[in-house]
Write a protein that holds these residues in place. Structure first.
Motif, mmCIF file in Angstrom:
data_model
loop_
_atom_site.group_PDB
_atom_site.id
_atom_site.type_symbol
_atom_site.label_atom_id
_atom_site.label_comp_id
_atom_site.label_asym_id
_atom_site.label_seq_id
_atom_site.Cartn_x
_atom_site.Cartn_y
_atom_site.Cartn_z
ATOM 1 N N ARG A 7 11.939 55.765 15.206
ATOM 2 C CA ARG A 7 11.892 54.287 14.812
ATOM 3 C C ARG A 7 12.850 53.554 15.448
ATOM 4 O O ARG A 7 14.105 54.110 15.481
ATOM 5 N N LEU A 8 12.512 52.493 16.073
ATOM 6 C CA LEU A 8 13.673 51.465 16.516
ATOM 7 C C LEU A 8 13.372 50.187 15.718
ATOM 8 O O LEU A 8 12.310 49.805 15.281
ATOM 9 N N ASN A 9 14.517 49.711 15.151
ATOM 10 C CA ASN A 9 14.836 48.756 14.670
ATOM 11 C C ASN A 9 15.743 47.601 15.342
ATOM 12 O O ASN A 9 16.736 48.039 15.624
ATOM 13 N N LEU A 10 15.121 46.441 15.680
ATOM 14 C CA LEU A 10 15.956 45.238 16.230
ATOM 15 C C LEU A 10 16.156 44.400 15.395
ATOM 16 O O LEU A 10 15.364 43.692 14.609
ATOM 17 N N THR A 11 17.591 44.249 15.270
ATOM 18 C CA THR A 11 18.141 43.228 14.194
ATOM 19 C C THR A 11 18.886 42.162 15.145
ATOM 20 O O THR A 11 19.850 42.455 15.752
#
Length: 217
Positions: free
Chosen positions: A204-208
């Motif tokens: 999983r990639l999360n861009l914040t």
């Protein structure tokens, strides 16, 4: 996810906290995954984050615009190779403005200037924490790519209940601001093997995306 009896719809998880399911189509997700792979390369590439107390985050991270390290921002990768942080891409600023408009019905008033990109493998998680190193109170924009996760969204006062557990899937948008801007939140679990096949992404990639309110040196 296809084949669901009831399509997921936009929902308010808390005051100022909005989930917009399936906001990114697959092609846009693929573009972001490819971009993340480039941003993760050294110098100033993806690294393991260590806390001042000696703890190690299981999610790995790369930053754009400003480098975040517990618990401050820097213009250089002080806890890594020391290189200048990669610039914040204008296209992510535009994406953040679109995201805030999708969540709140009106565009963002501030210019976004930092991205924290976290990669979770099947065993990674993120403890309950606040995003509070910023001087700005602009909403936080969170974009999910790849495997589904259990996302725990709490309250501004403590890491404990009340909190809400929800699934964030690939392409989902989550925005939190206003009374929920300093709410504690975390990722207790990732669901391996749930990423869309076309993404060619394991994990999983999360861009914040955030507004720091800081002036670059």
């Amino acid at each position: 996810m296809s084949g669901e009896l009831f399509p997921r719809s936009r929902s308010e998880v808390g005051p100022g906290a909005v989930l917009v399911p399936d906001w990114l189509d697959v092609e846009r997700q693929r573009e972001l995954v490819a971009a993340c792979r480039e941003w993760a390369r050294p110098p100033a590439g993806m690294r393991t984050v260590r806390t001042p107390g000696g703890g190690v985050m299981t999610a790995r991270q790369v930053c754009l615009g400003w480098h975040w390290l517990p618990y401050r921002y820097s213009a250089t990768v002080d806890d890594g190779d020391g290189a200048p942080v990669k610039p914040f891409p204008p296209e992510l600023g535009e994406l953040a403005r679109e995201a805030v408009a999708a969540a709140y019905g009106e565009p963002a008033a501030a210019e976004y200037d930092v991205a924290l990109i976290n990669f979770y493998d099947g065993d990674a998680r993120m403890g309950m924490h606040q995003d509070k190193e910023e001087r700005s109170t602009a909403p936080v924009v969170s974009l999910s790519l790849g495997d589904t996760c259990v996302f725990r969204f709490g309250n501004p006062d403590s890491r404990s209940r009340p909190y809400t557990d929800l699934e964030l899937r690939s392409g989902d948008l989550f925005v939190f601001g206003g009374p929920s801007r300093l709410a504690y939140h975390g990722v207790p679990r990732v669901l391996p093997g749930t990423a869309p096949d076309r993404l060619d992404l394991t994990g999983r990639l999360n861009l914040t995306l955030r507004v720091t309110g800081l002036d670059h040196p």
